[in-house]
Design a protein around this motif. Structure first.
Motif, PDB file in Angstrom:
ATOM      1  N   LEU A 214      39.326  29.991  30.898  1.00  0.00           N
ATOM      2  CA  LEU A 214      37.991  29.781  30.345  1.00  0.00           C
ATOM      3  C   LEU A 214      37.576  30.913  29.417  1.00  0.00           C
ATOM      4  O   LEU A 214      36.965  30.688  28.366  1.00  0.00           O
ATOM      5  N   THR A 215      37.896  32.167  29.787  1.00  0.00           N
ATOM      6  CA  THR A 215      37.441  33.321  28.999  1.00  0.00           C
ATOM      7  C   THR A 215      38.354  33.647  27.820  1.00  0.00           C
ATOM      8  O   THR A 215      38.038  34.558  27.026  1.00  0.00           O
ATOM      9  N   THR A 216      39.464  32.952  27.696  1.00  0.00           N
ATOM     10  CA  THR A 216      40.362  33.187  26.567  1.00  0.00           C
ATOM     11  C   THR A 216      40.503  31.968  25.650  1.00  0.00           C
ATOM     12  O   THR A 216      40.614  32.126  24.423  1.00  0.00           O
ATOM     13  N   VAL A 217      40.482  30.770  26.236  1.00  0.00           N
ATOM     14  CA  VAL A 217      40.678  29.557  25.451  1.00  0.00           C
ATOM     15  C   VAL A 217      39.354  28.873  25.131  1.00  0.00           C
ATOM     16  O   VAL A 217      39.056  28.578  23.961  1.00  0.00           O
ATOM     17  N   LEU A 218      38.553  28.604  26.158  1.00  0.00           N
ATOM     18  CA  LEU A 218      37.322  27.841  25.949  1.00  0.00           C
ATOM     19  C   LEU A 218      36.179  28.723  25.458  1.00  0.00           C
ATOM     20  O   LEU A 218      35.490  28.369  24.486  1.00  0.00           O
ATOM     21  N   TRP A 219      35.954  29.846  26.110  1.00  0.00           N
ATOM     22  CA  TRP A 219      34.879  30.764  25.715  1.00  0.00           C
ATOM     23  C   TRP A 219      35.489  32.157  25.475  1.00  0.00           C
ATOM     24  O   TRP A 219      35.385  33.048  26.334  1.00  0.00           O
ATOM     25  N   PRO A 220      36.109  32.370  24.339  1.00  0.00           N
ATOM     26  CA  PRO A 220      36.808  33.642  24.101  1.00  0.00           C
ATOM     27  C   PRO A 220      35.859  34.846  24.159  1.00  0.00           C
ATOM     28  O   PRO A 220      34.695  34.773  23.781  1.00  0.00           O
ATOM     29  N   ARG A 221      36.428  35.928  24.683  1.00  0.00           N
ATOM     30  CA  ARG A 221      35.739  37.233  24.748  1.00  0.00           C
ATOM     31  C   ARG A 221      34.491  37.210  25.621  1.00  0.00           C
ATOM     32  O   ARG A 221      33.596  38.035  25.451  1.00  0.00           O
ATOM     33  N   THR A 222      34.411  36.287  26.533  1.00  0.00           N
ATOM     34  CA  THR A 222      33.313  36.299  27.507  1.00  0.00           C
ATOM     35  C   THR A 222      33.804  36.926  28.809  1.00  0.00           C
ATOM     36  O   THR A 222      35.010  37.020  29.055  1.00  0.00           O
ATOM     37  N   VAL A 223      32.856  37.350  29.630  1.00  0.00           N
ATOM     38  CA  VAL A 223      33.164  37.976  30.916  1.00  0.00           C
ATOM     39  C   VAL A 223      32.465  37.175  32.017  1.00  0.00           C
ATOM     40  O   VAL A 223      31.262  36.904  31.931  1.00  0.00           O
ATOM     41  N   ILE A 224      33.226  36.809  33.047  1.00  0.00           N
ATOM     42  CA  ILE A 224      32.671  36.084  34.190  1.00  0.00           C
ATOM     43  C   ILE A 224      32.828  36.965  35.419  1.00  0.00           C
ATOM     44  O   ILE A 224      33.941  37.355  35.787  1.00  0.00           O
ATOM     45  N   GLU A 225      31.715  37.315  36.035  1.00  0.00           N
ATOM     46  CA  GLU A 225      31.699  38.185  37.209  1.00  0.00           C
ATOM     47  C   GLU A 225      31.907  37.359  38.474  1.00  0.00           C
ATOM     48  O   GLU A 225      31.359  36.273  38.630  1.00  0.00           O
ATOM     49  N   TYR A 226      32.711  37.914  39.403  1.00  0.00           N
ATOM     50  CA  TYR A 226      32.939  37.272  40.697  1.00  0.00           C
ATOM     51  C   TYR A 226      31.830  37.651  41.669  1.00  0.00           C
ATOM     52  O   TYR A 226      31.249  38.739  41.582  1.00  0.00           O
ATOM     53  N   ASN A 227      31.549  36.772  42.607  1.00  0.00           N
ATOM     54  CA  ASN A 227      30.630  37.079  43.696  1.00  0.00           C
ATOM     55  C   ASN A 227      31.430  37.691  44.844  1.00  0.00           C
ATOM     56  O   ASN A 227      32.293  37.033  45.431  1.00  0.00           O
ATOM     57  N   ASN A 228      31.158  38.956  45.158  1.00  0.00           N
ATOM     58  CA  ASN A 228      31.912  39.693  46.165  1.00  0.00           C
ATOM     59  C   ASN A 228      31.262  39.523  47.532  1.00  0.00           C
ATOM     60  O   ASN A 228      30.129  39.957  47.742  1.00  0.00           O
ATOM     61  N   GLY A 229      31.990  38.892  48.463  1.00  0.00           N
ATOM     62  CA  GLY A 229      31.449  38.677  49.805  1.00  0.00           C
ATOM     63  C   GLY A 229      31.237  39.942  50.594  1.00  0.00           C
ATOM     64  O   GLY A 229      30.520  39.935  51.598  1.00  0.00           O
ATOM     65  N   ASP A 230      31.848  41.070  50.171  1.00  0.00           N
ATOM     66  CA  ASP A 230      31.643  42.343  50.873  1.00  0.00           C
ATOM     67  C   ASP A 230      30.206  42.834  50.746  1.00  0.00           C
ATOM     68  O   ASP A 230      29.752  43.665  51.540  1.00  0.00           O
ATOM     69  N   PHE A 231      29.481  42.332  49.746  1.00  0.00           N
ATOM     70  CA  PHE A 231      28.093  42.747  49.555  1.00  0.00           C
ATOM     71  C   PHE A 231      27.119  41.822  50.296  1.00  0.00           C
ATOM     72  O   PHE A 231      25.911  41.986  50.166  1.00  0.00           O
ATOM     73  N   GLY A 232      27.640  40.867  51.031  1.00  0.00           N
ATOM     74  CA  GLY A 232      26.780  39.947  51.778  1.00  0.00           C
ATOM     75  C   GLY A 232      26.912  38.526  51.238  1.00  0.00           C
ATOM     76  O   GLY A 232      27.214  38.315  50.060  1.00  0.00           O
ATOM     77  N   ILE A 233      26.667  37.573  52.148  1.00  0.00           N
ATOM     78  CA  ILE A 233      26.820  36.176  51.774  1.00  0.00           C
ATOM     79  C   ILE A 233      25.761  35.762  50.760  1.00  0.00           C
ATOM     80  O   ILE A 233      26.009  34.971  49.848  1.00  0.00           O
ATOM     81  N   THR A 234      24.538  36.302  50.915  1.00  0.00           N
ATOM     82  CA  THR A 234      23.441  35.894  50.036  1.00  0.00           C
ATOM     83  C   THR A 234      23.418  36.652  48.714  1.00  0.00           C
ATOM     84  O   THR A 234      22.656  36.292  47.818  1.00  0.00           O
ATOM     85  N   ALA A 235      24.232  37.684  48.580  1.00  0.00           N
ATOM     86  CA  ALA A 235      24.245  38.470  47.334  1.00  0.00           C
ATOM     87  C   ALA A 235      25.046  37.727  46.276  1.00  0.00           C
ATOM     88  O   ALA A 235      26.205  37.379  46.494  1.00  0.00           O
TER      89      ALA A 235
END
Length: 343
Positions: A214-235
């Protein structure tokens, strides 16, 4: 007769046998001490035959089976004899004999010419109906017809059909809580199995190639952040504003058919990113897909946690297996909506 003669007659023995002495009748006792009430007869005022005795109410499952049996015995009548697809200047119309299938707003359903498989699938839905009543009472048997009607009625929003802008806003609402980019908390070392991957590792392995595409073909040079479960389920991680603008602009540039396909894929997988790749891979209007990532891959990416849990605890019959096939059915409907090709 003299007195002596009368006495002689009485002394003579009787020719009849002597009567037995009757025994006294047994004494009856009541079971209760309350006095008996005398019945008061009332005049008969009712007319006609007597009412039927009450019948115990049947259960819901018995009533359902009774209706199904009655429908099979008397399936009703079709108002059409033939379902066919007709080429027109505006596209492919699905006709019941000579009349087109219409939307809730009474508009004819006409599929674009570059979507012949979708037109054939809608026609097949109506060919498999048992009666005209099924089209109204069994809407689950015509899902593609409803999606096509959703596209055609989109520009006249009503209670059942939201507008195009509302559809885009609803899809964007899944971005920050997207199923694909949510990672479970890190499993402690003492709870890890040496030969098995953790849930977090499986989620990252499934999401990483999709996000990179997605970040190279469909939306080049975009950044997608992951949701890290270590910071809590609701974060939840807020995506960069530039990424949101790029995705919003891409959604606004989709055709109505691709947008509804994306909406269907997003709702079924709980992931805007999965829906975006599925549509981009197969849509002839987007034009960036290599058609190498389809329904099976999308369903697999959307059900990582379910597959992980059922592998540990087992699969519930008529629940997990049904859900697994149902998500493929919904993603398949989205795939048909986006698919293009020559007839």
């Amino acid at each position: 007769m003299s007195l002596a003669l009368r006495l002689a007659v009485r002394a003579r023995p009787s020719p009849f046998p002597p009567c037995r002495k009757l025994l006294p009748l047994p004494v009856t006792r009541s079971l209760h001490n309350s006095p008996a009430d005398s019945a008061t007869p009332l005049p008969i005022t009712a007319h006609g035959p007597p009412p039927k005795p009450p019948v115990p109410a049947a259960s819901e499952i018995c009533e359902l089976r009774r209706r199904q049996k009655a429908e099979r015995a008397n399936p009703g009548k079709k108002l059409w004899k033939e379902v066919r697809v007709e080429k027109r200047d505006s596209g492919l119309a699905i006709l019941l004999d000579k009349l087109p299938i219409r939307t809730p707003l009474k508009k004819a359903i006409v599929v674009p010419k570059n979507k012949p498989l979708l037109a054939d699938a809608v026609a097949l839905e109506w060919s498999l109906l048992n009666s005209a009543q099924d089209a109204l009472t069994k809407r689950y048997r015509t899902p593609l017809t409803q999606l096509a009607a959703r596209v055609i009625d989109m520009h006249e929003p009503n209670t059942f059909t939201p507008s195009r802008d509302a559809t885009i806003k609803s899809a964007m609402g899944y971005l920050n809580t997207d199923t694909l980019i949510f990672c479970a908390p890190t499993t402690p070392k003492e709870h890890r199995h040496p030969n098995k991957k953790t849930l977090r590792e499986l989620q990252v392995a499934e999401a990483k190639p999709v996000v990179e595409w997605l970040t190279t073909v469909l939306w080049p040079r975009t950044v997608i952040e992951y949701n890290n479960g270590d910071f809590g389920i609701t974060a939840t991680a807020q995506q960069p504003s530039d990424t949101e603008k790029v995705i919003m602009g891409w959604l606004e540039g989709l055709t109505d058919w691709d947008l509804v396909a994306l909406e269907m894929a997003t709702l079924s997988s709980k992931s805007l990113l999965i829906g975006a790749r599925l549509v981009a891979e197969w849509s002839s209007d987007v034009g960036v897909g290599g058609k190498s990532w389809g329904i099976e891959e999308a369903a697999r990416a959307a059900s990582v946690e379910v597959r992980y849990q059922t592998k540990i605890w087992g699969e519930v019959e008529d629940t997990h297996d049904v859900d697994k096939e149902d998500i493929k059915r919904q993603l398949g409907a989205a795939w048909l909506m986006a698919l293009g090709g020559a007839r």
